[in-house]
Motif scaffolding. Structure first.
Motif, PDB file in Angstrom:
ATOM      1  N   UNK A   1       7.727  11.788  -0.957  1.00 45.02           N
ATOM      2  CA  UNK A   1       8.999  11.628  -0.254  1.00 45.02           C
ATOM      3  C   UNK A   1      10.040  10.962  -1.148  1.00 45.02           C
ATOM      4  N   UNK A   2       9.590   9.989  -1.967  1.00 48.80           N
ATOM      5  CA  UNK A   2      10.523   9.328  -2.880  1.00 48.80           C
ATOM      6  C   UNK A   2      11.033  10.300  -3.936  1.00 48.80           C
ATOM      7  N   UNK A   3      10.129  11.130  -4.467  1.00 49.08           N
ATOM      8  CA  UNK A   3      10.538  12.105  -5.478  1.00 49.08           C
ATOM      9  C   UNK A   3      11.480  13.157  -4.885  1.00 49.08           C
TER      10      UNK A   3
ATOM     11  N   UNK B   1       0.848  -1.191   0.000  1.00 53.18           N
ATOM     12  CA  UNK B   1       0.000   0.000   0.000  1.00 53.18           C
ATOM     13  C   UNK B   1       0.886   1.243   0.000  1.00 53.18           C
ATOM     14  N   UNK B   2       0.736   2.062  -1.036  1.00 54.37           N
ATOM     15  CA  UNK B   2       1.553   3.263  -1.199  1.00 54.37           C
ATOM     16  C   UNK B   2       0.644   4.477  -1.160  1.00 54.37           C
ATOM     17  N   UNK B   3       0.967   5.434  -0.325  1.00 53.49           N
ATOM     18  CA  UNK B   3       0.213   6.674  -0.225  1.00 53.49           C
ATOM     19  C   UNK B   3       0.885   7.756  -1.066  1.00 53.49           C
ATOM     20  N   UNK B   4       0.144   8.854  -1.279  1.00 51.88           N
ATOM     21  CA  UNK B   4       0.684   9.983  -2.050  1.00 51.88           C
ATOM     22  C   UNK B   4       1.889  10.582  -1.334  1.00 51.88           C
ATOM     23  N   UNK B   5       1.844  10.579  -0.012  1.00 50.56           N
ATOM     24  CA  UNK B   5       2.972  11.132   0.755  1.00 50.56           C
ATOM     25  C   UNK B   5       4.241  10.310   0.525  1.00 50.56           C
TER      26      UNK B   5
END
Length: 282
Positions: free
Chosen positions: A190-192, A182-186
């Motif tokens: 943070x990855x970007x 499960x990946x959230x927009x946050x």
């Protein structure tokens, strides 16, 4: 190697003191049947029970055992006493196992030879050197054997697979159903941000040398002045092209004035400065 004497059994006709049962249980089984009492006609040979208290791996092992057990100095072995004890042991194993005794008999012969050589008077050489001890070769072999035996003991104390431990194996059935994380927009933000941060760490600024020609700027100024009678000094400079271009352009004006191709005039102090082509009479 030591042996225990055989068990003496009561003779036939004597009173048997063996109890019928031991705590209510049979002390042995014969053809599957419980045996609560020894038969009166049972015969056990005198040498039926023989217990070896010490096990030796060869003549050197036995000889080293006799020396260490009695705390003899291995560099000064009492050959008479050790040889007698060794021969007593060899005589015991010769009665039961002649093939095994052959190897021990060879060492016994060597001990007897050393003992005999020690009984002979020593002969000193003419140079006065000390005579070699007949026990030297035997002592060297015993010390080397003891070192190897201790090394083998140390190796045996190391845990071994199959003897001291086993490899544990666990079968895990793999699940064929894929579970996506499960990946959230946050998390994406943070990855970007981390990618941008790492990109700035490896960014570099390249400085290149720009080639500017004074002659080219001199020609450009002359073409500009041919279309106008007077040009204000400030209009000959394009401030949007940077300081290097302005400097080269100024040097070009000085070169033109030096070669009397242009004239730089000013009507009065603090008045505007004008530039025009130099007057050339026809």
């Amino acid at each position: 190697m030591q042996t225990l004497p055989a068990i003496d059994l009561p003779l036939i006709g004597e009173k048997d003191s063996t109890p019928d049962t031991v705590d209510g249980l049979a002390f042995a089984k014969l053809y599957g049947e419980p045996l609560f009492k020894l038969p009166n006609d049972l015969y056990i040979p005198p040498d039926a029970l023989e217990v070896f208290l010490e096990a030796f791996e060869g003549p050197l092992d036995l000889l080293l055992y006799l020396i260490r057990k009695q705390n003899f100095n291995i560099l000064d072995i009492p050959m008479a006493q050790v040889t007698l004890q060794y021969l007593t042991y060899v005589e015991q194993i010769r009665k039961s196992n002649l093939e095994l005794a052959a190897e021990y008999l060879l060492m016994a012969a060597m001990l007897i030879e050393i003992k005999s050589r020690m009984l002979l008077p020593s002969k000193k050489s003419t140079a006065g050197d000390e005579v070699d001890d007949p026990r030297a070769a035997l002592v060297r072999r015993l010390l080397e054997y003891e070192q190897m035996k201790l090394a083998a003991y140390d190796l045996n104390t190391i845990p071994q697979l199959g003897r001291d431990f086993l490899h544990s194996q666990v079968f895990i059935e793999q699940n064929t159903v894929l579970h996506w994380p499960e990946v959230e927009i946050a998390d994406l933000q943070a990855a970007w941000a981390d990618v941008i941060k790492r990109a700035t760490l490896v960014a570099h600024h390249k400085i290149s040398r720009e080639e500017l020609s004074v002659r080219a700027h001199m020609s450009s100024i002359l073409r500009r002045l041919q279309s106008s009678k007077f040009v204000e000094f400030c209009d000959l400079f394009d401030t949007s092209k940077g300081a290097p271009v302005l400097v080269v352009n100024f040097v070009a004006l000085l070169e033109l004035a030096k070669e009397t191709l242009i004239e730089i005039t000013q009507a009065e102090a603090f008045a505007p400065i004008y530039v025009r082509l130099a007057y050339s009479p026809n």
